[in-house]
Design an enzyme around this catalytic site. Sequence first.
Site, short mmCIF file in Angstrom:
data_model
loop_
_atom_site.label_atom_id
_atom_site.label_comp_id
_atom_site.label_asym_id
_atom_site.label_seq_id
_atom_site.Cartn_x
_atom_site.Cartn_y
_atom_site.Cartn_z
N TYR A 184 0.86 -1.18 0.00
CA TYR A 184 0.00 0.00 0.00
C TYR A 184 0.90 1.25 0.00
O TYR A 184 2.13 1.14 -0.04
CB TYR A 184 -1.00 -0.06 1.16
CG TYR A 184 -1.95 -1.23 0.97
CD1 TYR A 184 -2.91 -1.20 -0.04
CD2 TYR A 184 -1.85 -2.40 1.73
CE1 TYR A 184 -3.75 -2.27 -0.28
CE2 TYR A 184 -2.69 -3.48 1.50
CZ TYR A 184 -3.64 -3.41 0.49
OH TYR A 184 -4.46 -4.49 0.25
N ARG A 231 3.29 -1.52 10.96
CA ARG A 231 3.32 -2.87 10.39
C ARG A 231 4.14 -2.90 9.11
O ARG A 231 3.97 -2.04 8.23
CB ARG A 231 1.90 -3.34 10.08
CG ARG A 231 1.86 -4.81 9.72
CD ARG A 231 0.45 -5.36 9.63
NE ARG A 231 0.41 -6.73 10.16
CZ ARG A 231 -0.28 -7.72 9.62
NH1 ARG A 231 -1.02 -7.53 8.56
NH2 ARG A 231 -0.25 -8.93 10.16
N ALA A 301 3.55 -11.99 12.78
CA ALA A 301 2.31 -12.50 12.19
C ALA A 301 2.63 -13.26 10.92
O ALA A 301 3.69 -13.05 10.32
CB ALA A 301 1.37 -11.34 11.86
N GLY A 302 1.71 -14.15 10.55
CA GLY A 302 1.87 -14.81 9.26
C GLY A 302 2.06 -16.31 9.37
O GLY A 302 3.17 -16.78 9.61
#
Length: 371
Positions: A184, A231, A301-302
């Site tokens: 993004y 993040r 995370a992930g």
Amino acid sequence: MVSPHLPKLLSPTTVGPITLSHRVALAPMTRLRAEADDSPSPMMVEYYRQRASKGGLLITESAHPSTDSRGYLGAPGIFTDKHVAAWAKIADAVHEKGASIFMQIAHDGRQSHVDLSGGHSPVAPSVVPYETTVFTQNGWVPNSPHRALRLEEIPKLVRSFRDAAKRAKDSGVDGVELHNANGYLADTFLQDGTNKRTDAYGGSLENRVRFSLELVEAFASVWGADRVGVRVSPSGRWGAISDSDPETTFGYFAERLSEYGLAYLHVIEPRVMGTETLEEGQVPVASAFLRKKFSGPIIAAGGFNAVDAEAILQRGDADIVAFGRWFASNPDLPERFRMNRPLAAYQREAFWGGDEKGYSDYPAYEQTETV
Ligand SMILES: Cc1cc2nc3c(=O)[nH]c(=O)nc-3n(C[C@H](O)[C@H](O)[C@H](O)COP(=O)(O)O)c2cc1C
């Protein structure tokens, strides 16, 4: 909540001034169930309420700070008073259950379409042709061509993030997370595959982190740095993002972020621990590496399950683990881990858009037993 089989995962920790009683966080997940005016819906209030647990941490799906930063129909916004009132219902519901909630804020950049962004062309640091599909009122359609941001537009953009952070604060959430991941807008400034600028926002590492640091400073000016998280996805390929030297880029970025005393750095790990593997040539920059560069708490995370999560915490490479898909189908995930109960499978087809089905109709374990 100490559990003999998951002693670290279910032990207390802190994020900024907030004490958590366990380390099972909800990862941000865009589920595309907001109202037509981008206000969070009653369904969303219920969804977050269900996933709140005493002493737990929830991170919301990404909220956009303006119409022209919107990349998905059904994603929530945080730029009107109505949005604030609707987010306040979520914050209240989560707080009633004793949990904390950070709002993720993102400008979707080139992952958009003129029908989503109020007729404006999607923007990026530079024009690097890229094709994907985006979700509009006409279903999934090819994204619109993007244009490069002009230098003089950047201060206004930063102000829109600061205003969003203010509104987030007004809504009563506990902090904000900058979505600097997954290709993004902020991520496209950071990584050199998408940032070809030759002005103060491109070229050198110092220039490429400038936009993100301005956003962090805008957030911190509203919240104080200890209620701001960031993040990153150093090994991710979502949004066709790439960098010629992720270790150097993300190492430097983490070092610079470290100077602020942030609430946390949230790292999407390469999928080495799940069933997916690294792509050929992909350099695995993970929490273990960024730990050496960033002095505050790290959320990993992930692709985690409880055993992997316990292992990364035991190794000391992270302090908290965020779960996405398993939390989607198991609203009582921390309790299931504590009681060593089986997990319900998630329905991928209900991830993006739709009604309560596959969203807020997953029962907690006890309810499963009694039906
Ligand atoms: C339906 C869905 C929506 C997601 N939306 C977001 C998002 O809004 N922001 C974000 O940073 N990551 C988003 N992600 C990525 C997740 O936060 C998480 O990193 C990813 O699902 C891997 O974790 P898991 O294996 O525990 O699911 C999304 C993932 C899924 C499955």
